[in-house]
Design a protein around this motif. Structure first.
Motif, PDB file in Angstrom:
ATOM      1  N   LYS A 139       0.840  -1.205   0.000  1.00  0.00           N
ATOM      2  CA  LYS A 139       0.000   0.000   0.000  1.00  0.00           C
ATOM      3  C   LYS A 139       0.875   1.255   0.000  1.00  0.00           C
ATOM      4  O   LYS A 139       0.579   2.237  -0.652  1.00  0.00           O
ATOM      5  N   ARG A 140       1.989   1.208   0.741  1.00  0.00           N
ATOM      6  CA  ARG A 140       2.921   2.333   0.789  1.00  0.00           C
ATOM      7  C   ARG A 140       3.498   2.614  -0.599  1.00  0.00           C
ATOM      8  O   ARG A 140       3.598   3.756  -1.024  1.00  0.00           O
ATOM      9  N   THR A 153      11.011   0.307   6.089  1.00  0.00           N
ATOM     10  CA  THR A 153      10.159   1.162   6.920  1.00  0.00           C
ATOM     11  C   THR A 153       9.006   0.384   7.519  1.00  0.00           C
ATOM     12  O   THR A 153       8.735   0.471   8.715  1.00  0.00           O
ATOM     13  N   THR A 154       8.322  -0.392   6.701  1.00  0.00           N
ATOM     14  CA  THR A 154       7.149  -1.109   7.209  1.00  0.00           C
ATOM     15  C   THR A 154       7.529  -2.309   8.076  1.00  0.00           C
ATOM     16  O   THR A 154       6.768  -2.682   8.961  1.00  0.00           O
ATOM     17  N   TYR A 155       8.680  -2.903   7.834  1.00  0.00           N
ATOM     18  CA  TYR A 155       9.099  -4.031   8.656  1.00  0.00           C
ATOM     19  C   TYR A 155       9.545  -3.572  10.043  1.00  0.00           C
ATOM     20  O   TYR A 155       9.152  -4.138  11.054  1.00  0.00           O
ATOM     21  N   TRP A 156      10.385  -2.545  10.087  1.00  0.00           N
ATOM     22  CA  TRP A 156      10.951  -2.101  11.358  1.00  0.00           C
ATOM     23  C   TRP A 156      10.023  -1.197  12.148  1.00  0.00           C
ATOM     24  O   TRP A 156      10.127  -1.128  13.374  1.00  0.00           O
ATOM     25  N   CYS A 157       9.134  -0.477  11.477  1.00  0.00           N
ATOM     26  CA  CYS A 157       8.235   0.430  12.203  1.00  0.00           C
ATOM     27  C   CYS A 157       6.869   0.504  11.519  1.00  0.00           C
ATOM     28  O   CYS A 157       6.513   1.522  10.919  1.00  0.00           O
ATOM     29  N   PRO A 158       6.091  -0.578  11.580  1.00  0.00           N
ATOM     30  CA  PRO A 158       4.807  -0.589  10.881  1.00  0.00           C
ATOM     31  C   PRO A 158       3.824   0.462  11.406  1.00  0.00           C
ATOM     32  O   PRO A 158       3.060   1.024  10.629  1.00  0.00           O
TER      33      PRO A 158
END
Length: 146
Positions: free
Chosen positions: A86-87, A106-111
């Motif tokens: 989606k990002r 980005t989404t893995y480490w800070c969803p």
């Protein structure tokens, strides 16, 4: 020609390689922060609905994106992958600089932060008017019988 406050963005158009207008570590508003931590699927659903209809008149937070996220998260624990996709869609639609690798990290480490940034970005980009998709005729162009 449209006034600057009514600037519209085309799907897939690269509008001068822009930056994210919302900071990754900006956890406001509080509602988004709480949703991203406790019910990330709901915030993802709201963001997806806002992409489709900026007025949110026909909003349904338990939409397809919400359900897909829940299913992936429940079965594999990798719901962040749907957030990453989606990002990438948001980046492409609004011509934001970045890469799939950056989206993944980005989404893995800070969803939570990623979801809030995405929601804030879509709010900011769609506040000035609808998202234009496809061909838009120029003023003075008309097809008719002569």
């Amino acid at each position: 020609m449209q006034p600057p406050q009514q600037q519209q963005y085309s799907q897939g158009a690269n509008v001068s390689n822009q930056q994210w207008s919302a900071d990754l570590c900006d956890c406001s508003p509080c509602e988004s922060c709480m949703l991203s931590y406790w019910c990330p699927c709901i915030l993802l659903g709201k963001t997806s609905d806002r992409l489709r209809d900026p007025t949110m008149q026909s909003a349904d937070t338990c939409n397809g994106d919400c359900m897909i996220f829940c299913a992936i998260q429940a079965i594999t624990g990798c719901g962040w992958i749907h957030v990453m996709l989606k990002r990438g869609e948001i980046r492409q639609r609004f011509g934001i600089q970045g890469s799939g690798f950056n989206d993944c990290c980005t989404t893995y480490w800070c969803p939570c932060c990623s979801l809030i940034q995405q929601d804030n970005e879509v709010k900011a980009r769609t506040a000035s008017g609808p998202i234009v998709q496809g061909y838009q005729p120029q003023a003075g162009m008309a097809v008719g019988k002569q």
